[in-house]
Enzyme design. Structure first.
Site, PDB file in Angstrom:
ATOM      1  N   GLU A   1     -38.944  23.275 -18.531  1.00 14.75           N
ATOM      2  CA  GLU A   1     -39.453  21.894 -18.639  1.00 14.75           C
ATOM      3  C   GLU A   1     -38.868  21.030 -17.524  1.00 14.75           C
ATOM      4  OE1 GLU A   1     -39.327  22.148 -23.533  1.00 14.75           O
ATOM      5  OE2 GLU A   1     -38.367  20.468 -22.527  1.00 14.75           O
TER       6      GLU A   1
ATOM      7  N   ASN B   1     -36.047  25.798 -14.844  1.00 15.21           N
ATOM      8  CA  ASN B   1     -36.142  25.238 -16.187  1.00 15.21           C
ATOM      9  C   ASN B   1     -37.595  25.323 -16.631  1.00 15.21           C
ATOM     10  OD1 ASN B   1     -36.109  23.494 -18.517  1.00 15.21           O
ATOM     11  ND2 ASN B   1     -34.141  22.714 -17.762  1.00 15.21           N
TER      12      ASN B   1
ATOM     13  N   ALA C   1     -35.701  31.391 -17.141  1.00 12.01           N
ATOM     14  CA  ALA C   1     -34.596  31.771 -16.258  1.00 12.01           C
ATOM     15  C   ALA C   1     -34.648  33.260 -15.914  1.00 12.01           C
ATOM     16  CB  ALA C   1     -33.277  31.429 -16.950  1.00 12.01           C
TER      17      ALA C   1
ATOM     18  N   HIS D   1     -17.241  23.371 -21.583  1.00 11.83           N
ATOM     19  CA  HIS D   1     -17.244  22.850 -22.955  1.00 11.83           C
ATOM     20  C   HIS D   1     -16.540  23.781 -23.930  1.00 11.83           C
ATOM     21  CE1 HIS D   1     -21.022  20.348 -21.783  1.00 11.83           C
ATOM     22  NE2 HIS D   1     -19.910  19.871 -21.261  1.00 11.83           N
TER      23      HIS D   1
ATOM     24  N   ASN E   1     -22.218  26.469 -21.613  1.00 14.04           N
ATOM     25  CA  ASN E   1     -22.435  27.289 -22.809  1.00 14.04           C
ATOM     26  C   ASN E   1     -21.103  27.719 -23.413  1.00 14.04           C
ATOM     27  OD1 ASN E   1     -25.112  26.974 -22.224  1.00 14.04           O
ATOM     28  ND2 ASN E   1     -25.355  28.996 -21.306  1.00 14.04           N
TER      29      ASN E   1
ATOM     30  N   CYS F   1      -5.055  24.666 -32.971  1.00  9.62           N
ATOM     31  CA  CYS F   1      -4.310  24.054 -34.083  1.00  9.62           C
ATOM     32  C   CYS F   1      -4.347  22.530 -33.952  1.00  9.62           C
ATOM     33  CB  CYS F   1      -2.854  24.547 -34.011  1.00  9.62           C
ATOM     34  SG  CYS F   1      -1.747  23.620 -35.080  1.00  9.62           S
TER      35      CYS F   1
ATOM     36  N   ASP G   1     -21.097  30.354 -25.688  1.00  8.10           N
ATOM     37  CA  ASP G   1     -21.414  31.615 -26.386  1.00  8.10           C
ATOM     38  C   ASP G   1     -20.798  32.858 -25.737  1.00  8.10           C
ATOM     39  OD1 ASP G   1     -24.784  31.287 -25.014  1.00  8.10           O
ATOM     40  OD2 ASP G   1     -23.006  32.154 -24.093  1.00  8.10           O
TER      41      ASP G   1
END
Ligand code: BV8
Ligand code: ZN
Length: 250
Positions: A217, A215, A233, A119, A102, A127, A104
């Protein structure tokens, strides 16, 4: 009937080194969009047109507008129970590593101290100058899009890892090392489709260590893990914390 089998709970109580790998599903209960599945970001936008270096060099303004919209959504979001319990796990387990896909930073808002951000982050900018002036945290609203580097005037890019880009090497090395050393591995709220993050459970699986998936799914991992809980979760983690704290009979 508890979600959590008694024998596994005992293994967790005896665990020394736990690793948690999270994906966008952990932030879903905070109102942050996931990528895949109903209402996901990729339903409206082709990732190859928005989350690749080519997309950015082809249309930096459009890419920045997309990331700015996500920054605004995340800036309003509060961590949810899942983030809170994961922050609590850091103090519960003698050894603990949080690895997140994540961007965020809701884990940090909930009190997780050292998440490994595979990530990158929506709040980092870099820059694109040659040589680059580097990467830094930028939390304010970026007005003129695409923003320019205050040092050299080159375009700034979002400090996230796009498709086709390598992950931050040291962060990835630490995540791999933690996965190799752990005696329990949680995979929470990820579709387990994006590599190399999705490969992290392979080592604990090959060593026969408990790998627990949470999860809503099924994923490509579901049939291979020790326990795959079809649950939100927040719910599953809250019940785990209660059981580990002994508030409820296992
Ligand atoms: C690399 C950017 C090599 C940041 C992201 C073709 C071309 C190029 C590359 C590739 C290719 N084919 C394969 C690859 C490799 C590629 C890859 O894996 N592609 C996949 C799609 C096949 N990987 C890469 O490109 C990586 N780099 O390989 O580089 C290299 C090496 C060295 C040097 C140079 C190059 C880079 C991968 C990172 C890509 N960047 N995003 C941003 O914009 O955010 S990926 C994107 O997907 C996000 O970052 C996210 O982190 C990631 C994974 O998604 P999830 O987090 O799992 O989210 P998703 O929506 O998919 O799933 C949510 C899940 O939660 C669902 O299962 C849902 O059921 C569940 N859920 C929902 N609600 C809840 C819930 N669960 C519990 N509770 C709930 N309430
Ligand atoms: Zn610069």
């Amino acid at each position: 009937m508890s979600l959590w089998p008694r024998k596994l709970l005992q293994e967790l109580r005896d665990c020394h080194k736990a690793v948690v790998l999270t994906g966008a599903g952990v932030s879903a209960e905070s109102g942050v969009s996931t990528f895949r599945g109903a209402g996901g970001l990729w339903e409206k936008v082709d990732p190859m047109k928005m989350a690749t270096p080519e997309a950015f060099s082809g249309n930096p303004k459009a890419v920045w507008e997309w990331y700015e919209a996500r920054r605004r959504q995340v800036a309003e979001a509060a961590p949810n129970r899942a983030h809170e319990v994961i922050a609590w796990m850091e103090g519960y387990f003698p050894g603990f590593t949080l690895v997140t896909q994540n961007v965020d930073r809701l884990h940090q808002k909930a009190g997780s101290r050292w998440p490994l951000e595979l990530h990158g982050s929506l709040w980092m900018v870099r820059c694109t100058g040659n040589p680059s002036c580097g990467e830094w945290e930028d939390r304010h609203e970026l007005v003129n899009l695409p923003p320019q580097c205050p040092q050299c005037g080159a375009l700034l890019r979002p400090g996230v890892v796009w498709f086709g880009e390598g992950l931050p090497q040291q962060t990835w090395d630490e995540a791999e090392e933690a996965a190799r050393a752990c005696d329990v591995f949680f995979v929470i709220g990820t579709s387990a489709l994006v590599y190399p993050a999705a490969a992290l459970p392979e080592d604990p699986l090959s060593r026969g260590k408990p790998v627990i998936e949470i999860n809503t799914e099924e994923t490509p991992l579901s049939g291979r893990v020790t326990l795959s809980l079809r649950s939100k979760a927040g719910e599953a983690l809250e019940s785990l914390r209660e059981l580990l704290l002994g508030n409820k009979p296992g």
